[in-house]
Design an enzyme around this catalytic site. Structure first.
Site, PDB file in Angstrom:
ATOM      1  N   ILE A 202       0.870  -1.184   0.000  1.00  0.00           N
ATOM      2  CA  ILE A 202       0.000   0.000   0.000  1.00  0.00           C
ATOM      3  C   ILE A 202       0.902   1.228   0.000  1.00  0.00           C
ATOM      4  CG2 ILE A 202      -1.947   1.166   1.139  1.00  0.00           C
ATOM      5  CD1 ILE A 202      -2.063  -1.397   2.999  1.00  0.00           C
ATOM      6  N   HIS A 203       0.817   2.034  -1.042  1.00  0.00           N
ATOM      7  CA  HIS A 203       1.652   3.236  -1.030  1.00  0.00           C
ATOM      8  C   HIS A 203       1.022   4.439  -1.733  1.00  0.00           C
ATOM      9  CE1 HIS A 203       2.547   2.313  -5.245  1.00  0.00           C
ATOM     10  NE2 HIS A 203       3.005   3.540  -5.336  1.00  0.00           N
ATOM     11  N   ARG A 204       0.006   4.211  -2.540  1.00  0.00           N
ATOM     12  CA  ARG A 204      -0.519   5.279  -3.395  1.00  0.00           C
ATOM     13  C   ARG A 204      -1.230   6.347  -2.570  1.00  0.00           C
ATOM     14  NH1 ARG A 204      -0.491   5.390  -8.931  1.00  0.00           N
ATOM     15  NH2 ARG A 204       0.356   3.283  -8.961  1.00  0.00           N
TER      16      ARG A 204
END
Length: 349
Positions: A202-204
């Site tokens: 998860i990074h966006r």
């Protein structure tokens, strides 16, 4: 020919690993690392593992708001371009480094080559979408990974200088998959067995910067009975702490890992749950089912061919897909033959 290559983030390091070695057989390449990804786990280790030539310049821009990052890149890159006087500037993907590298070159009337051109999510709220559209319209040579990308550019009036080369990340997977399986010991270090875990990333910003979206994602992962490995981006870790979110004991948080460890983790996972564009493709190449926590994707081929499903931040969709999403067909080869770097180098020559 003197070519300046601008990179700054994990996916660009991987693509450069495939292309730079080919370019350097016939040309002088000046490699600039903007420092957009500066953490050693997200930067240094990639240069070591992938045997990417040491950058000639490291701008060490670091993290910050888009204006800060892009503005500082513009100032530094202009100085280097004026000093080096390149015949061409090569950029990759859709980051702030991509746009800055292309914009400075265009202002100085230096031809721009864009690797991974023509991608569209059709969501202009995404910084990546803004970056890729602007870069494509500044570029003279557009190296696209698929026929879909060709059609996207055609719809925007861009047809000259467009080359369907296939995807350089397919080259990289082919180059490093076997090495990852033999050299990486990540499964032993984490004490996990092949095909007995879910891999998630998860990074966006659309997910991390929105407490409701990130809360839904974490709750969905928490509710799964599967063991989940979660390499956690530093920014995501910060937001989880700021939002006071808690993860279940079945979720094992680890620091970001190098490319070989990541290929090993992807290749041996049951499924991948991610919001990453690059990992969607890598999952497709490795024939691992991918559950994408976004409302749209630029990699529509992976969805159309049944190996990727879009679930947004919907808790029930994420949970249901982890349980039930199982592709039944073989992935179709729509991203070239794994020789994109050769084709790009030949065209440039």
């Amino acid at each position: 020919m003197k070519i300046i290559t601008v990179i700054g983030a994990r996916p660009q390091f991987i693509k450069a690993a495939a292309v730079s070695n080919k370019l350097r057989q016939n040309h002088e390449e000046i490699l600039i690392h903007t420092g957009q990804h500066y953490d050693s786990n997200m930067s240094d280790i990639f240069f070591e593992e992938l045997e990417i030539p040491k950058p000639n310049y490291n701008l060490k821009i670091g993290s910050g708001n888009h204006g800060y990052q892009t503005g500082n890149m513009l100032i530094s890159l202009e100085e280097i371009y004026l000093k080096e006087k390149p015949d061409m500037v090569l950029v990759y993907g859709d980051t702030n480094s991509t746009l800055a590298g292309a914009l400075v070159a265009s202002k100085l009337l230096i031809p721009v080559s864009h690797v991974e051109a023509g991608l569209r999510s059709f969501n202009k709220n995404m910084p990546e979408e803004q970056n890729r559209i602007l870069t494509d319209h500044l570029s003279k040579y557009l190296f696209v990974p698929s026929e879909t990308a060709v059609n996207n550019l055609k719809a925007e009036g861009i047809s000259e200088g467009v080359y369907n080369t296939g995807d350089v990340m397919f080259d990289a997977i082919n180059l490093f998959k076997n090495k990852a399986e033999t050299k990486s010991s990540i499964l032993d270090l984490l004490n996990i067995d092949k095909k007995h875990y879910i891999l998630s990333t998860i990074h966006r910003a659309e997910n991390t910067n929105d407490i409701n979206r990130l809360s839904n994602i974490i709750e969905a992962l928490n509710s799964s009975d599967e063991n989940i490995i979660l390499p956690l981006h530093p920014r995501t870790k910060k937001f989880i702490k700021d939002y006071n979110l808690h993860l279940s004991d079945r979720i094992k948080i680890i620091d970001p890992v190098g490319y070989l460890d990541m290929i090993k983790l992807m290749n041996n996972s049951k499924k991948i749950v991610t919001d990453s564009g690059g990992i969607q493709k890598e999952a497709y190449f490795l024939e691992v089912p991918c559950i994408t926590m976004r409302d749209e994707t630029e990699w529509v081929e992976t969805v159309n061919n049944g190996w990727n499903t879009l679930v947004g931040c919907d808790k029930e969709k994420i949970k249901n897909s982890i349980l039930n999403f199982n592709p039944t067909t073989e992935p179709i080869n729509v991203f070239g033959n794994g020789n994109a770097a050769d084709i790009i180098s030949e065209i440039i020559s």
